[in-house]
Scaffold this motif. Structure first.
Motif, PDB file in Angstrom:
ATOM      1  N   UNK A  97      -4.121  -7.547  -2.837  1.00  0.00           N
ATOM      2  CA  UNK A  97      -3.758  -6.256  -2.268  1.00  0.00           C
ATOM      3  C   UNK A  97      -3.645  -6.327  -0.752  1.00  0.00           C
ATOM      4  N   UNK A  98      -2.645  -5.630  -0.248  1.00  0.00           N
ATOM      5  CA  UNK A  98      -2.504  -5.389   1.176  1.00  0.00           C
ATOM      6  C   UNK A  98      -2.929  -3.943   1.373  1.00  0.00           C
ATOM      7  N   UNK A  99      -3.900  -3.727   2.226  1.00  0.00           N
ATOM      8  CA  UNK A  99      -4.489  -2.410   2.391  1.00  0.00           C
ATOM      9  C   UNK A  99      -3.725  -1.626   3.446  1.00  0.00           C
ATOM     10  N   UNK A 100      -3.502  -0.351   3.180  1.00  0.00           N
ATOM     11  CA  UNK A 100      -2.770   0.511   4.105  1.00  0.00           C
ATOM     12  C   UNK A 100      -3.681   1.158   5.129  1.00  0.00           C
ATOM     13  N   UNK A 101      -3.069   1.781   6.108  1.00  0.00           N
ATOM     14  CA  UNK A 101      -3.804   2.376   7.219  1.00  0.00           C
ATOM     15  C   UNK A 101      -3.586   3.879   7.253  1.00  0.00           C
TER      16      UNK A 101
ATOM     17  N   UNK B  40       0.781  -1.239   0.000  1.00  0.00           N
ATOM     18  CA  UNK B  40       0.000   0.000   0.000  1.00  0.00           C
ATOM     19  C   UNK B  40       0.814   1.291   0.000  1.00  0.00           C
ATOM     20  N   UNK B  41       2.136   1.221   0.183  1.00  0.00           N
ATOM     21  CA  UNK B  41       2.912   2.456   0.281  1.00  0.00           C
ATOM     22  C   UNK B  41       3.326   2.976  -1.094  1.00  0.00           C
TER      23      UNK B  41
ATOM     24  N   UNK C  91      -3.996  -6.259   6.081  1.00  0.00           N
ATOM     25  CA  UNK C  91      -3.845  -4.832   6.297  1.00  0.00           C
ATOM     26  C   UNK C  91      -2.404  -4.615   6.746  1.00  0.00           C
ATOM     27  N   UNK C  92      -1.773  -3.591   6.200  1.00  0.00           N
ATOM     28  CA  UNK C  92      -0.372  -3.325   6.540  1.00  0.00           C
ATOM     29  C   UNK C  92      -0.283  -2.039   7.328  1.00  0.00           C
TER      30      UNK C  92
END
Length: 177
Positions: free
Chosen positions: A53-57, A25-26, A77-78
């Motif tokens: 996908x890895x979702x960002x916070x 996500x970055x 989630x990352x």
């Protein structure tokens, strides 16, 4: 996208025999909203491999994590406990809220394990540039963040993935937990 796109990266993966990739996500902009996730998912429809996908916070928008958890391509989630490529640096109270939420959603947590407060401390002595990357991130910073992530994962019952572990001492901490 000047470095890589979903299409160019997935084509390279396919050439190497890889059948599934997972986007981090970055990116610019970071994948921290439903709209950005959907835009990437549309791009992934043309990919020659399966794209997850890895979702960002975004600490101010944890509601987006709830929405993203329902997306069929989101697998984790990352959280960036310390800054990486200009993204992240979650305060401990934000990390605790995210771990609790991820457990409720049965979503694994991926942790970029660097202690924000220790990096900020080192920032008074070193500039943020490639030359000083290691000085800004002493092993103490990673160990502290790993301890934080392990404690939160135990408290909330999360599945935890530690991203890019840099020392056998980190593995010793994990084994001891």
């Amino acid at each position: 996208e000047h470095k890589e796109t979903i299409l160019s990266g997935s084509r390279a993966a396919a050439k190497g025999g890889i059948t599934t990739v997972a986007d981090m996500p970055n990116t610019s902009p970071p994948t921290t909203t439903w709209e950005r996730l959907e835009a990437k998912a549309r791009q992934a429809e043309r990919a020659p491999v399966h794209v997850l996908f890895n979702f960002g916070v975004d600490p101010a928008r944890l509601d987006e994590v709830v929405r993203a958890a329902a997306h069929p391509r989101v697998k984790a989630v990352k959280i960036y406990l310390g800054p990486s490529t200009g993204v992240g640096g979650a305060a401990p109270e934000v990390a605790a809220r995210l771990f609790r939420l991820a457990a409720e959603l049965d979503l694994p947590v991926m942790a970029h394990a660097e202690d924000l407060s220790l990096i900020q401390r080192e920032s008074t002595r070193h500039p943020h540039d490639a030359w000083h990357h290691d000085a800004l991130r002493p092993l103490e910073s990673e160990l502290s963040a790993v301890d934080q992530a392990l404690a939160l994962a135990r408290e909330h019952g999360n599945r935890l993935y530690l991203c890019h572990v840099t020392s056998a001492k980190v593995l010793d901490r994990v084994d001891a937990s």
